[in-house]
Design an enzyme around this catalytic site. Sequence first.
Site, PDB file in Angstrom:
ATOM      1  N   SER B 114      32.486 -85.365  14.376  1.00 52.39           N
ATOM      2  CA  SER B 114      32.438 -85.768  15.788  1.00 52.39           C
ATOM      3  C   SER B 114      31.179 -86.554  16.126  1.00 52.39           C
ATOM      4  O   SER B 114      30.121 -86.343  15.539  1.00 52.39           O
ATOM      5  CB  SER B 114      32.465 -84.529  16.691  1.00 52.39           C
ATOM      6  N   SER B 146      28.060 -77.269  13.296  1.00 50.26           N
ATOM      7  CA  SER B 146      27.544 -75.926  13.083  1.00 50.26           C
ATOM      8  C   SER B 146      26.994 -75.853  11.669  1.00 50.26           C
ATOM      9  O   SER B 146      27.388 -76.630  10.793  1.00 50.26           O
ATOM     10  CB  SER B 146      28.619 -74.866  13.325  1.00 50.26           C
ATOM     11  N   GLU B 229      41.602 -77.002   8.728  1.00 50.39           N
ATOM     12  CA  GLU B 229      40.897 -76.326   9.806  1.00 50.39           C
ATOM     13  C   GLU B 229      41.900 -75.576  10.669  1.00 50.39           C
ATOM     14  O   GLU B 229      41.713 -74.430  11.039  1.00 50.39           O
ATOM     15  CB  GLU B 229      40.136 -77.354  10.652  1.00 50.39           C
ATOM     16  N   GLU B 362      44.492 -80.018  24.819  1.00 51.29           N
ATOM     17  CA  GLU B 362      45.246 -81.212  25.193  1.00 51.29           C
ATOM     18  C   GLU B 362      45.761 -81.939  23.942  1.00 51.29           C
ATOM     19  O   GLU B 362      46.921 -82.359  23.888  1.00 51.29           O
ATOM     20  CB  GLU B 362      44.372 -82.158  26.029  1.00 51.29           C
TER      21      GLU B 362
END
Lengths: 392, 392, 369, 369
Positions: B114, B146, B229, B362
Site C-alpha cells: 500500500s 506491520s 491473505e 467495499e
Amino acid sequence: MEQTDVRERVARLLAEHDPARTDRLAFLRARFDAGLAWVHFPVGLGGLAAPRAHQVLVDEELAAAGAPDNDPRRIGIGLGMAAPTVLRYGTEEQQHRFLRPLWTGEEVWCQLFSEPGAGSDLAALATRAVRDGDGWVVNGQKVWTSSAHTARWAILVARTDPDVPKHAGITYFVCDMTDPGVEVRPLRQITGEAEFNEVFLTDVRIPDTHRLGPVGDGWRVAQTTLNNERVAIGGQAMPREGGMIGVVARTWRDHPELRTPDLHQRLLGSWVDAEVARLTGERLRQQLASGQPGPEGAAMKLSFARLAQELSGLEVELLGEDGLEYDDWSMRRPEIVDFTGREAGYRYLRAKGNSIEGGTSEILRNIIAERVLGLPAEPRGDKDLPWKELPR
Amino acid sequence: MEQTDVRERVARLLAEHDPARTDRLAFLRARFDAGLAWVHFPVGLGGLAAPRAHQVLVDEELAAAGAPDNDPRRIGIGLGMAAPTVLRYGTEEQQHRFLRPLWTGEEVWCQLFSEPGAGSDLAALATRAVRDGDGWVVNGQKVWTSSAHTARWAILVARTDPDVPKHAGITYFVCDMTDPGVEVRPLRQITGEAEFNEVFLTDVRIPDTHRLGPVGDGWRVAQTTLNNERVAIGGQAMPREGGMIGVVARTWRDHPELRTPDLHQRLLGSWVDAEVARLTGERLRQQLASGQPGPEGAAMKLSFARLAQELSGLEVELLGEDGLEYDDWSMRRPEIVDFTGREAGYRYLRAKGNSIEGGTSEILRNIIAERVLGLPAEPRGDKDLPWKELPR
Amino acid sequence: MSGEVDLLYSEVEEELRASVRALLARKASAEAVLGRCESAEPYDPALWRALAADLGLAGLAVPEADGGAGAGWREVAVVMEELGRSAAPVPYLGGAVLGTAALLAAGGGGLLPDVAGGRRVAVLAVPLTSGPGAALPATVAADGAGVLRGRVTSVADALVADVLLVPARDADGVAGLYAVAAGDVEIVRRTSLDLTRPVAHVLLDGAHGQLVAAGELAEAAVRRALLVGAGMLASEQLGIAEWCLATTVAYVRERRQFGRAVGSFQALKHRLADLWLEVVGARAAARYAAATLAADDPDAEVAVAVAQAYCGALAVRAAEECIQLHGGIGMTWEHPAHLYLKRAKADQLALGTPGHHRAELGRLVGVHM
Amino acid sequence: MSGEVDLLYSEVEEELRASVRALLARKASAEAVLGRCESAEPYDPALWRALAADLGLAGLAVPEADGGAGAGWREVAVVMEELGRSAAPVPYLGGAVLGTAALLAAGGGGLLPDVAGGRRVAVLAVPLTSGPGAALPATVAADGAGVLRGRVTSVADALVADVLLVPARDADGVAGLYAVAAGDVEIVRRTSLDLTRPVAHVLLDGAHGQLVAAGELAEAAVRRALLVGAGMLASEQLGIAEWCLATTVAYVRERRQFGRAVGSFQALKHRLADLWLEVVGARAAARYAAATLAADDPDAEVAVAVAQAYCGALAVRAAEECIQLHGGIGMTWEHPAHLYLKRAKADQLALGTPGHHRAELGRLVGVHM
C-alpha cells in the site's frame, strides 16, 4: 395582495354563491373565476398572483363555510403535475382551455411518462411522435398510468427525433384520452388491485396546438412536472402519530396480549423515526413558508417509504394469526389510494410501492448525493450518443 | 502420502529431537528439514507434497508432545503471504534461500504494498524501481506496513514501466529491510498504538536476483499474495461464543445490573449473527477439507468485521460509566495484535480497522458482486491508459 | 456442538435435489402456480401425487419398516429448499413435515404406511403460528369416547388433509393426540396472505377421534413436531431467499437504464453482495438445524432457534429486495415475485417469529434479561 | 405540539453561530485540539475565556438581571452544535449547560453573575451517564452543617471546575444541592475514551458545601438540569454528525482510486445520501428539543427523549462512516476523525443512552410492554 384583500374576496364569493344553495360545479367554477382556486396563479387563471401561503387561509375559510372542494385526491395528477406545467409552458390559449375544467374536476388528467423500457431512465423513452401535417401521429406503450380510465387528458412525452442524444429528441404533448387509438388496460398489482394501467397508443393523432413547449424541448418541460410531483409528496403536514405509526401504535395499545419485548423495542425505534420524520416535514414546511425552500423534500419521500415499509411489516408480525390473513384479493380499480386504508396485509404489500413509484429510492439517493452533497455523477456513456444507437 | 506415513515421520522427528532437550530453533529447523513445516509444500522446502489436510494432524501431535511452535502470529505475513508467493514464483535458489528462515521465524517478513495514493487501487502505486546494472534502484513511500521495524525482508511491488497501463508496469521484488535507504517510521493509530509503519524508500538497491517473477508481471504475482491473505483470514475454526461475542456475553452474564431490554434484544440479535458466522466458517472449512473450496472466504471477513464492530460498540454502551474510560493512550508498538485483548474501549476502536485492513468491506463487496454473482464491472477509464497519464 | 456435524450436501442429497427441481420445473412453473392459487382448488393434486407418491418424498423421514424411504430430516430439508424455491402449492409442511413428525414421535397410530406412501395426507392441526416450546393448545376438548369439540384456527394445509391430527385435552386435562377423518370436521378456508399455502380453521363439533398418543407422549409428539417443523421451515426460507437472489441477479444483469445494465451500479452490487452473504449464512444455519434434527442431537433446540431467527427474517428481506430491485415490474401480479413475498412473510409468522426464537435462544444459552 | 414551535434558526442565532464558528476556526483547529488533549492541561483556558467571557456564551441562558445575555436554550443549542463541530476542549456542557441549568432552577445561590460572566465555572457533579428522570444520586452525605462526605464518579468537566454543584442527602434523606469550592475536594482525572472531555471522580472528605437548594427544589433542579443537558447534547451530537458528513463528502470528492473520485461510486453516494437524510432529521429533532426547553413547553420531555434517541445513535454512526470512508487515513492518530468518534461514543453514553431515552419515551407516550 394582502391577506385582508384575500379575506374580502372569500367573503364576496360566499355572499354571491351561498354554498348551501349553489350547485357544486357552479360553486367551483365561481371560485375559480374569483381567483380563489390557487391564489398564486395569475389573475384570470384561477388565481390572484398572491403569495402561495395565502391559500391556506382561503381553504380554511371556505371549508368553515361548508363550501365544496374539488376533491383534490381524485384529480391529483392534474393539480400537482399538469397544471404547473401548463402554466409555465402553455400558450395563453392552452392555459385558458385546460386549467379551469382541470381545477374544477370536470376533466381528469393522467400522466403518460413511464414505459416498460424507460422507468428511472425516463429519457430513454421509445414512444414515437411523427409529424403529419398540422399534427403528430403517436405510437408506443406507456405504463404505471393511474386514472387513465377516467382521464379526459394526458400529459405525454414522446420521441420526436431519434437521431439526437436521448434528452434532446423528446417533445411534450397534451394527449386526448378519448382518441380511438388510445387503449387502456388495467395493470393488476401485488395487492390484487389495479390502481394503474398500461396504455397502448396506436396512431393517436395530436394537433400541434396541443404541444407544450418547443419541439425537442420536452425533457426540460418534463422537469417542471416531475419537480412538482416531488414537492407535492413532501409538503404535507402531519400530526404526531399520523400515518402508519398511528395505525400500529393503536394496534399495540389495543392488544396487550400480542406484545413481545422484540416488537416493543422495534416499535419504539420506529416511533422515534416517525416523529423525527414528522418534525423534518414540519421544519421543511416552515422553511417553505419563510421563503427558504430546502432540498429536504427528497428526504421526506425516502423516510416515508422506509417507515411505511418497516411499520407495516412489523404490524403483520404483531398480529400473529390475523397477520396470516388478507381481506380481499379480488381485482378492483380504486379511484383513490389510501396507504393506511384496508387491513394490515394490504398496507404491507402496498407500502412496497412507496419506494418505487414517483422516483425510486435509489434515484432519490442519487439526486441527494449529486445535487445536495455535490458528489460527482457516475461516468455515463449514454448522454451524447444518438438515441437510436443506444444499446437496449 | 498417507496419514500413517505422516504420523511415522512425526514420531521419528520427536524421537530424534526430544522437544524437552532440544534448543527451540534447532527443533524448528529439524522439523522443517523433516518436511513437517507445511506438509503440502514440496519435499526439500519444508514439506512432503502431501494433502494440506494432514497438517492438522502434524500440528496436533507435535503440540501434544510439547514441541515448540514457530509463533505463527509473529511471522504471519511471511507465512501467509510471502511464502506462497516465493513458492509459486521464486527461483529454486530463492526458495532455498528464503523459506527455511522464514518458517522458523529467524527472519521476519513484512509487506510493502500500500501507498498513500494506492490503497484499494493498489495498481495505481507510484513507488519507482529503475534498472541500474544488475539491479534496481527503488524510491517511494509505502504505508500500513506491520512488522516493518522487526522485519529482515519485505515483499515489495514497484513500478518499473510508467509508460504502459497501470497493471502492466509493476514488478515484484524481495527488499532487504536493512538497506540504508529504508527508513521506518511508526504510524500511530486511533487506539494510541502503532501497529503499522510508514516506510520511506530512498535509493534502495535491490539485486535483480531478488526479483520474483518476470519484469512487468508484478500484478499477477501480487494476486497470489493477496488471495492467500484472504484465505488466511477466513480459514480459522471457532468455538461457539468464540471471539467478540464471547467477551460481550461474559460481561452480560457477569453484570445483571447493567442489563436493559434494548441491549438484550440487540445482544440476542448479535448472538444469532455470531453463531451463523461461526457455522458459515465451519461449513467453509468442511468444503475446503472435502476439496470443494467456495467463495465464502470474503463472506467471512465481512461478517467478522461487522460483528466485531457491532458487538464492541454494544459492549461500551453496556458498560455505562466504565465505557467512558480507556485503559491507556500511550503509544506502543505491539508485535502481535489481539482484537479481543485489552479493554472495551480499545476493542471498540481497533474493530474499526477490521473493515479497512486487508481489503476494505467495499472492495470485498465488489469482489462478491462481480466474481460470485457475475454482475458487470463498473465502467472504468483507468485500465488502458498509460499509468503516467492517469489523473491523480 | 458442530465439530462432528456434516454441514455439506451429500451426493445423494444433491441427486434428490435435482429430481425434485426437475419435477417442479415441469409442473410448478410460476404461471402454473399463479393460476392455481387463484382457482377454486389452490393445491395441485397431480403435483402432490408426483412428489409424494412417485418420488416418494412424503415418506422420506419415515423408516422403511413403516413404508417410508428411511432417509431423514436432512433429506426432507433439501426438499423444503426446493419447494421454497418454487413456492409450490403442496401440503408438504403440514403433512410430510408436521404431521409425519408428530406421528413418528407418537408411535404412528397405524397411519404411517399410508402417509409415507402418499396415499393419505395427515396434517397436524395446530395454528401455524405455534412456536416450538409452546404449551399444547387447549382449544379442543375430548370426552372419554374420543368425541372432540372445539376449534383449531389457522391450520396450514388443512384444506387438503385426509386426516387431521388434533391435540386435545380430556376433562381431567390429560393431553391426547387424536386422528380425525377430514370428512368429520368442518374446514373453513380463510383468505390468506400466502396465496400458495392458505390457512383454514378446523371446527370440531362432535367428530370422532382415534387416540394416537396420550399424556406426556402426546405433548412430546406435538413439541417434537413443532421443533422439526421450525427447523425444516428454515430450509424453505433458504430456498425462498435463494430464488429471490438468483432472480434479482438475473434481472439486473439484463435490465438496462442509463445505457448500462443496472446490475453494474455499485449501490445495487453492494446490496446484492450483502444479501448473498446472508444467504450463505442461512445455508449454514439451516443445514446445521437439519443435521441436528436428523441426528437427535441435543443441540437441535439451539440450532433450530438460530436457524429460524436468521432465516425467517432473511427470506422476507430477500423477497423485499427482489421486489424493490425489479422496480415497477416487481409490483405486478403477473411477476411471480409477490408469491415469494407473501410466502416469506407468512413463513416469518409460522412456527414462531424470529423474535420468538431469539427469546427462546436467550433462555437456552443463558443470555437473560 | 409542534404546531406553534419555530424549528428554524433565527437571524440572531445564525449570527451567533458565525461568531462562534469563526472563533473556533482560529483557536480550535484540529491540530490544536489534538495537541492539547495529549498535554497535561486537556482544556484550553484561553479558548474558554474567549468563548465564555468575551463572546458571553457562558451566560447565554442566564437572565440579564443575573448578569447573563438573557437569551435561552435555543441559542445555547446553536453554541453546542458548533462545539460539537469542533470537538473543542472547553467545559461548556458541564458548566454553561448542566451547572447553569441547575443554578437557574435552584435559585442561583448567588453564583449566577460570576458563572454568567465566565469568571467562575460551576459544574454539576453527577455521573455523566445520568439520564433525565434518574433519581437524585445518593452517593454523597451531608451533615447539618453542610459538611459533605462521599464521591461522585465520572463527572464531565470537573477538572476545570471552580465550583462543584453537588447533590447530596442529609441524615433524614432530604435532598440538597450544595456549592463546593473545587479546592476543597479531590478531583481524580480518569483516562477517558473521549480525549476532549475527560471525566473525573470527585471525592468529598469533609468538604464544606453551601446549600443552594433543599428538598424538592434541589431534586427538581437536578432533574431539570439533566433534561436540559440531554436536550442540548442532541445539538452537540448534530454538530458532530455534520462535521463528519461534511468532512467525508469533501474527502471522497478529492480522493481518487481506479481513476475516479471515490465519491462518484454509487455505493458510497447512497450511504452518504442516507447519512445526510439522518442529519436532516437530527436537525429537526434537536431544534424541537431546544425550542421546547427554551419555552418550558410541556412537550419538552418527549422532545428531549426523541432527540437523544435519534441524535445519540446518529453521531456515532456518522463518525463510524467517516472513519470507514476515509479508509486507512481515518484510522490514524493524526487525522482528527478519531476525536469525533470518541466524543460521539462518549456522548452516546452521556445523559442517558438512546435505549434509555426510548424506554423513557415509551412511558411518556404510552407505548408500553
